[in-house]
Motif scaffolding. Structure first.
Motif, PDB file in Angstrom:
ATOM      1  N   SER A  11     -72.413  16.500  13.276  1.00  0.00           N
ATOM      2  CA  SER A  11     -73.194  16.944  14.425  1.00  0.00           C
ATOM      3  C   SER A  11     -74.344  17.821  13.957  1.00  0.00           C
ATOM      4  N   SER A  14     -75.068  21.895  13.961  1.00  0.00           N
ATOM      5  CA  SER A  14     -74.834  22.899  12.922  1.00  0.00           C
ATOM      6  C   SER A  14     -75.867  22.836  11.797  1.00  0.00           C
ATOM      7  N   HIS A  36     -74.227  12.572  15.078  1.00  0.00           N
ATOM      8  CA  HIS A  36     -73.864  13.015  16.427  1.00  0.00           C
ATOM      9  C   HIS A  36     -74.925  14.003  16.927  1.00  0.00           C
ATOM     10  N   ASP A  38     -75.976  16.496  19.955  1.00  0.00           N
ATOM     11  CA  ASP A  38     -75.447  17.250  21.082  1.00  0.00           C
ATOM     12  C   ASP A  38     -76.569  17.759  21.985  1.00  0.00           C
ATOM     13  N   GLY A 147     -70.759  25.119  18.245  1.00  0.00           N
ATOM     14  CA  GLY A 147     -70.052  24.666  17.051  1.00  0.00           C
ATOM     15  C   GLY A 147     -69.164  25.800  16.546  1.00  0.00           C
ATOM     16  N   GLY A 148     -68.338  25.475  15.566  1.00  0.00           N
ATOM     17  CA  GLY A 148     -67.567  26.503  14.882  1.00  0.00           C
ATOM     18  C   GLY A 148     -66.381  27.076  15.643  1.00  0.00           C
ATOM     19  N   GLN A 149     -65.876  26.368  16.662  1.00  0.00           N
ATOM     20  CA  GLN A 149     -64.698  26.861  17.384  1.00  0.00           C
ATOM     21  C   GLN A 149     -63.426  26.210  16.825  1.00  0.00           C
ATOM     22  N   GLY A 179     -64.863  18.777  18.060  1.00  0.00           N
ATOM     23  CA  GLY A 179     -64.654  20.233  18.131  1.00  0.00           C
ATOM     24  C   GLY A 179     -63.532  20.712  17.221  1.00  0.00           C
ATOM     25  N   GLY A 180     -63.917  21.549  16.258  1.00  0.00           N
ATOM     26  CA  GLY A 180     -62.911  22.161  15.389  1.00  0.00           C
ATOM     27  C   GLY A 180     -62.293  21.201  14.390  1.00  0.00           C
ATOM     28  N   VAL A 198     -66.167  13.912  15.110  1.00  0.00           N
ATOM     29  CA  VAL A 198     -67.424  14.653  15.036  1.00  0.00           C
ATOM     30  C   VAL A 198     -67.144  15.879  14.181  1.00  0.00           C
ATOM     31  N   ASN A 201     -69.772  22.249  11.870  1.00  0.00           N
ATOM     32  CA  ASN A 201     -69.679  23.290  10.847  1.00  0.00           C
ATOM     33  C   ASN A 201     -69.062  22.818   9.539  1.00  0.00           C
TER      34      ASN A 201
HETATM   35  C1  DX5 Z   1     -69.535  21.262  20.882  1.00  0.00           C
HETATM   36  C2  DX5 Z   1     -70.257  20.024  20.426  1.00  0.00           C
HETATM   37  C3  DX5 Z   1     -69.813  19.586  19.113  1.00  0.00           C
HETATM   38  C4  DX5 Z   1     -70.030  20.577  17.987  1.00  0.00           C
HETATM   39  C5  DX5 Z   1     -68.852  20.494  17.069  1.00  0.00           C
HETATM   40  O1  DX5 Z   1     -69.833  21.561  22.166  1.00  0.00           O
HETATM   41  O2  DX5 Z   1     -70.070  18.949  21.347  1.00  0.00           O
HETATM   42  O3  DX5 Z   1     -70.311  18.305  18.764  1.00  0.00           O
HETATM   43  O4  DX5 Z   1     -71.199  20.363  17.272  1.00  0.00           O
HETATM   44  O5  DX5 Z   1     -68.946  21.496  16.124  1.00  0.00           O
HETATM   45  P1  DX5 Z   1     -67.741  21.904  15.183  1.00  0.00           P
HETATM   46  O6  DX5 Z   1     -67.362  20.703  14.374  1.00  0.00           O
HETATM   47  O7  DX5 Z   1     -68.319  23.001  14.337  1.00  0.00           O
HETATM   48  O8  DX5 Z   1     -66.605  22.379  16.051  1.00  0.00           O
END
Ligand code: DX5
Ligand code: ZN
Length: 226
Positions: A11, A14, A36, A38, A147-149, A179-180, A198, A201
């Motif tokens: 994604s 990040s 990806h 967003d 991101g980063g959760q 996510g995560g 996806v 981070n």
């Molecule tokens: C969150 C986005 C994700 C995000 C994922 O709202 O839809 O695509 O970039 O980020 P990570 O992999 O860091 O959780």
């Protein structure tokens, strides 16, 4: 039949936007299959990112599949514009579109593959009536916006549920998670039946991006076989 290798979709949320072309080139050469994208409107989610022009400008930078995730209210208003941006998949949120069935048909009529996504608090039953109309179901494993959760474990059983419905009904959608996702959580989601992940981070912070993608694919393969 052997399952296709895990699709990794970095994604760009990040990425460093001041060097976005170079960042996307590192995705191209990493072994990832998708990019990806967003899109956030500051209404459906508490964050704002970019729109169709950004995606259109990036299109010549990559031969990969453009997987556009629309985190916007009433996405039906913008489908044509995002289709013209060169996106391959357009994924909308079930929570954001009242006439979801019509919105998914609109996506396909614009020549894109149609995706539907649900946030962690939304059950699969909400999208069951449209599962025959989608090419991808994107299960949010965090609350969208950033991101980063950390992955929310209660979302995992939705992956298995989608795999079961696909099998029972003969549907062909891909199951994706968002996510995560990292080298640890990829094993959990792969063993539940995920086809695509996806990663924001984890990809952009990896020291060696191609090695990271290779390891993700291998870890998913191992998890599927155990
Ligand atoms: C969150 C986005 C994700 C995000 C994922 O709202 O839809 O695509 O970039 O980020 P990570 O992999 O860091 O959780
Ligand atoms: Zn996303």
């Amino acid at each position: 039949m052997e399952k296709a290798p895990l699709i990794v979709a970095p994604s760009v949320l990040s990425a460093d936007f001041s060097r976005i072309g170079e960042e996307v080139e590192t995705v191209n050469s990493s072994g990832a299959a998708w990019v990806h994208l967003d899109v956030m409107d500051g209404m459906f989610v508490p964050n704002i990112t970019f729109g169709p022009k950004f995606i259109k400008d990036l299109r010549p930078c990559s031969p990969l599949v453009f997987d556009t995730h629309l985190m916007i209210d009433q996405p039906e208003r913008y489908i044509e514009l995002f289709a013209q941006s060169g996106s391959d998949y357009l994924t909308v949120h079930a929570e954001a579109s009242i006439h979801l069935h019509r919105t998914l048909q609109l996506i396909r009529s614009c020549g894109c593959k149609a995706g539907v996504s649900i946030v962690p608090s939304t059950p699969i039953s909400m999208i069951e009536p449209v599962l025959d109309l989608v090419d991808q179901v994107l299960v949010m494993t965090v609350n969208p916006g950033f991101g980063g959760q950390q992955l929310i474990p209660s979302t995992l059983r939705k992956i298995s549920e989608l795999a079961q419905i696909r099998h029972d009904e003969g549907y062909e959608y891909l199951i994706s998670v968002d996510g995560g996702i990292n080298l640890r959580t990829v094993k959990e989601v792969a063993s539940c039946g995920t086809d695509a992940v996806v990663c924001g981070n984890a990809f952009f912070m990896a020291e060696d991006r191609p090695a990271f993608v290779k390891q993700m694919i291998l870890s998913a393969q191992e998890a599927r076989n155990t």
